[in-house]
Design a protein around this motif. Structure first.
Motif, mmCIF file in Angstrom:
data_model
loop_
_atom_site.group_PDB
_atom_site.id
_atom_site.type_symbol
_atom_site.label_atom_id
_atom_site.label_comp_id
_atom_site.label_asym_id
_atom_site.label_seq_id
_atom_site.Cartn_x
_atom_site.Cartn_y
_atom_site.Cartn_z
ATOM 1 N N THR A 125 40.471 34.879 -5.246
ATOM 2 C CA THR A 125 42.192 34.552 -5.266
ATOM 3 C C THR A 125 42.358 33.023 -5.531
ATOM 4 O O THR A 125 43.345 32.517 -5.704
ATOM 5 C CB THR A 125 42.916 35.033 -4.131
ATOM 6 N N TRP A 146 42.121 26.290 -11.570
ATOM 7 C CA TRP A 146 42.643 27.377 -12.291
ATOM 8 C C TRP A 146 42.537 26.839 -13.923
ATOM 9 O O TRP A 146 42.439 25.660 -14.084
ATOM 10 C CB TRP A 146 44.252 27.534 -12.220
ATOM 11 N N ALA A 179 43.308 34.301 -15.102
ATOM 12 C CA ALA A 179 42.501 34.446 -13.889
ATOM 13 C C ALA A 179 41.281 33.501 -13.878
ATOM 14 O O ALA A 179 40.610 33.477 -12.912
ATOM 15 C CB ALA A 179 42.340 35.850 -13.761
ATOM 16 N N ALA A 239 46.136 35.442 -12.206
ATOM 17 C CA ALA A 239 46.288 34.172 -11.419
ATOM 18 C C ALA A 239 47.609 34.337 -10.857
ATOM 19 O O ALA A 239 48.680 35.321 -11.251
ATOM 20 C CB ALA A 239 46.131 32.954 -12.224
ATOM 21 N N ASP A 263 45.094 42.614 -15.810
ATOM 22 C CA ASP A 263 43.530 42.378 -15.906
ATOM 23 C C ASP A 263 42.988 43.019 -17.034
ATOM 24 O O ASP A 263 42.880 44.735 -17.008
ATOM 25 C CB ASP A 263 43.056 42.977 -14.493
#
Length: 366
Positions: A81, A89, A114, A145, A152
């Motif tokens: 995460t 990121w 993500a 993210a 996803d």
């Protein structure tokens, strides 16, 4: 530009020594070497391929850290995460649409929010910029993210990843490139106020704009050349003084079972067969012709700025592209490019004429 935190000591860089053996150093050691101003050959290696092998991949690093040392990260329990050491990121959506590569996007490019960008090591040092190897990957099982609504889209148990090169330009005070005037003649920036600011080197804004002009010039040149079919790396995006582009090279597995990224060698190190030499010549002249039809000359074309990725050539390092119509030195620059590359091919037995190539390129440009 988002910065990376300190890299973990488990991220290893492999480079060839002069005796051909493989050496290993930690990321912390590498920074110490850089501060000691080791020469280019020591950073890039002197092996036949002229590239660096870098251990890559989320989960591809070694996990033999002593648990008693609290300063070392526990990579056996990754946090999906938040970015870890030497990660950030993905910056794909943090830049404006005009600062991303041209469409259609290549299918190997990771654009998920993500994804993590992981800095793996330095590939090359230059007069005005340094090139770093970056892995952009979506960890297995990771969702979108934070603060993103993107679903996803990966299949369970799969991860998306690609290797990129981050070319980071130095400030004008720290650069070593001193022939800028020859290339900048006739070059204009997109906004007139920025052009006026660049002419005033005493202002903070003028210095800031000048510091990004080389990165902007290379990104625009790569974008236009790639769209027109020239053999150049795909330009992924630009963020300030950082240009992200396609990594040209291969991935291999070393003796310890780790994945290694090996950059394609420069053309100057190659000794191709006669058939391959002719193919290289056709590819190179095609690339120069595409640039000429765009009204551009590379400006610093040589076997050191051409990669030999197997049987394909890739032209790199385009920040100093010259406008053939607006730059008063353009003919001189283009002729120099022709003579430099023709000298390499002639030395290897191919009968080529730099003056004929120069005339042909001028005819295509005008």
């Amino acid at each position: 530009m988002p910065r990376y935190p300190e890299a973990p000591k488990s991220v290893l860089i492999r480079a060839a020594n002069r005796d051909g053996k493989q050496s290993r150093s930690s990321a912390a050691d590498r920074r110490a070497v850089e501060r000691a101003r080791i020469g280019r050959d020591d950073l890039e290696g002197t092996d036949r391929h002229g590239g660096i092998g870098v251990g890559v991949g989320v989960g591809h690093t070694e996990h033999g850290h002593p648990q008693a040392d609290p300063t070392l990260p526990d990579l056996t329990q990754p946090d999906l995460t938040q970015p870890g050491p030497a990660q950030r990121w993905s910056t794909w959506r943090s830049v404006a649409k005009g600062q991303r590569g041209p469409e259609p996007l290549p299918d190997w490019l990771v654009t998920r929010d993500a994804a993590f960008d992981t800095e793996l090591g330095i590939l090359k040092t230059g007069k005005e910029a340094d090139a770093f190897l970056i892995e952009r990957a979506v960890p297995q099982g990771a969702g979108p993210a934070p603060d993103q609504d993107e679903p996803d889209q990966t299949e369970p148990g799969q991860a998306e990843r690609c290797l990129l090169v981050a070319k980071r330009y130095r400030s004008l005070e720290h650069g070593q490139f001193h022939r800028g005037t020859e290339y900048n003649e006739g070059r204009r920036v997109r906004r007139t106020r920025d052009q006026r600011a660049m002419e005033d080197r005493k202002s903070a804004w003028g210095r800031a704009v000048s510091a990004t002009q080389w990165a902007d010039a290379e990104f625009v040149a790569l974008r236009d050349a790639w769209s027109a079919g020239a053999p150049v790396p795909y330009p992924v995006q630009i963020d300030g003084t950082e240009v992200l582009m396609e990594f040209v090279g291969t991935e291999e597995v070393d003796e310890e079972g780790r994945t290694q990224a090996v950059a394609a060698p420069r053309l100057t190190r190659e000794r191709p067969s006669d058939d391959l030499l002719e193919s290289y010549w056709e590819q190179l002249t095609h690339g120069m012709s595409v640039l000429a039809r765009l009204g551009l000359a590379h400006g610093d074309l040589s076997p050191y700025n051409i990669l030999a990725d197997g049987e394909r050539l890739v032209i790199i390092d385009l920040p100093q592209v010259v406008d053939l119509a607006a730059n008063p030195f353009s003919s001189e620059v283009l002729l120099r490019d022709c003579r430099t590359v023709c000298a390499w091919f002639t030395a290897r037995g191919l009968d080529v004429d730099p003056d004929a190539l120069f005339a042909d390129l001028l005819a295509q440009a005008f």
